[in-house]
Design a protein around this motif. Structure first.
Motif, short mmCIF file in Angstrom:
data_model
loop_
_atom_site.label_atom_id
_atom_site.label_comp_id
_atom_site.label_asym_id
_atom_site.label_seq_id
_atom_site.Cartn_x
_atom_site.Cartn_y
_atom_site.Cartn_z
N LEU A 106 0.85 -1.19 0.00
CA LEU A 106 0.00 0.00 0.00
C LEU A 106 0.88 1.24 0.00
N LEU B 53 -7.55 -3.41 3.40
CA LEU B 53 -6.94 -3.34 2.07
C LEU B 53 -5.65 -4.16 2.01
N LEU C 222 0.68 5.41 0.37
CA LEU C 222 -0.11 6.55 0.78
C LEU C 222 0.46 7.82 0.14
N CYS D 249 -9.94 0.88 -9.79
CA CYS D 249 -9.63 -0.27 -8.96
C CYS D 249 -10.60 -1.40 -9.27
N PHE E 127 -7.29 0.52 6.09
CA PHE E 127 -5.95 0.15 5.62
C PHE E 127 -5.67 -1.32 5.93
N VAL F 66 -7.40 4.45 -5.18
CA VAL F 66 -8.59 5.07 -4.58
C VAL F 66 -8.21 6.43 -4.02
N GLN F 67 -9.17 7.33 -3.99
CA GLN F 67 -8.98 8.64 -3.36
C GLN F 67 -10.03 8.79 -2.27
N TYR G 254 -3.32 4.87 -2.33
CA TYR G 254 -4.40 5.56 -1.62
C TYR G 254 -4.05 7.05 -1.59
N THR H 65 -5.41 9.31 -8.99
CA THR H 65 -6.26 8.12 -9.01
C THR H 65 -6.46 7.63 -10.44
N ALA I 273 -13.57 -0.70 0.41
CA ALA I 273 -13.54 0.70 0.82
C ALA I 273 -14.93 1.24 1.07
N VAL J 155 -2.01 -1.25 -3.70
CA VAL J 155 -3.04 -0.20 -3.60
C VAL J 155 -2.35 1.15 -3.43
N THR K 88 -13.29 6.55 -7.08
CA THR K 88 -12.64 5.46 -7.81
C THR K 88 -12.84 5.64 -9.32
#
Length: 270
Positions: A15, A260, A17, A176, A257, A220-221, A146, A207, A184, A144, A170
């Motif tokens: 993931l 995910l 960020l 995604c 999180f 994803v946002q 994010y 995104t 999410a 992912v 999305t």
């Protein structure tokens, strides 16, 4: 080129960020071009995003963050200058106005100035995102990204009334896979904050550009109305961070999180 404004904290979990709008630094050469005060120019900052997601550091998550203010250049806009929301009010790659529509500069920026900002700030941020996604993708079959944002709860130029608390984007479920969108949506819709999926904010350029589900990159946002974790006040910039308000939100985000990451790691054993 000095890039002390760019922070990359490397982790190995699947993931990443991205924090593109929490910066408050306005370089001196850009500040000299403004026709408003520094405080006015900083008013549209995604305040306290680093504090809100502080839990991520202990989860082995990669974090990419800029300290440069979005009014210098917006890391979440199409570098071609094309609008992400045709027909709706928005701000440009190098914003000429505030969210309230107030001019930031006495005259339009030149193409040369915009190109300079893209080279100095936009390109390094996105190179960092690309490099870290490639590194993580080499380790995991699914990653992912994010993209973390926040905005004032009321902003009449951009949307009517009060924005829902949690705004998942999305790109109309194109950025995604179904599983990530469902995780999410279910987690964010199940708490104490109002929620919408692909409402006013469907996900910005980060995104839309990086989300490539077929290639194992899920994007994803989340746009958060600032009343969810701040003591919003009309004349306070920034309004104070509210530990009490933020606590419930942070628990919900940390659970998201965790879910995910569990999904991404489950893909590794298939």
């Amino acid at each position: 080129m000095n890039q002390d404004w760019l922070t990359v904290k490397r982790g190995n979990a699947p993931l990443l960020l991205s924090i593109p709008h929490a910066g408050t630094v306005i370089p001196a050469d850009i500040a000299a071009q403004l026709q408003c005060s520094t405080e006015q120019a900083q008013a549209d900052t995604d305040w306290y995003i680093g504090e809100l997601y502080a839990f991520a550091a202990a989860m082995d998550i990669t974090i990419v963050k800029t300290e440069i203010s979005r009014i210098a250049i917006d890391m979440n806009r199409d570098p071609s200058g094309q609008s992400l929301y045709p027909g709706q009010a928005t701000t440009e790659l190098c914003p000429s106005t505030s969210f309230a529509g107030e001019p930031l500069y006495p005259a339009p920026l030149t193409e040369a100035e915009i190109a300079r900002r893209k080279a100095w700030y936009f390109a390094p941020y996105h190179q960092a995102l690309s490099d870290e996604l490639a590194r993580l993708r080499a380790q995991h079959p699914q990653v992912v990204i994010y993209d973390a944002h926040s905005i004032r709860s009321a902003c009449p130029r951009l949307f009517d009334g009060e924005l829902p608390g949690l705004n998942l984007g999305t790109n109309d479920r194109q950025s995604c896979c179904v599983a990530v969108a469902d995780i999410a949506e279910q987690q964010l819709a199940g708490g104490e904050f109002s929620f919408v999926h692909n409402g006013r904010f469907k996900g910005g350029w980060i995104t839309r550009h990086y989300g490539q589900p077929a290639k194992g990159i899920q994007a994803v946002q989340l746009e958060i109305a600032q009343r969810c974790y701040m003591e919003e006040a009309e004349n306070a910039t920034p309004a104070p961070f509210s530990v009490a308000r933020a606590s419930a939100l942070q628990q919900q985000l940390q659970t998201l999180f965790t879910q995910l990451l569990a999904w991404a790691k489950s893909e590794e054993v298939k």
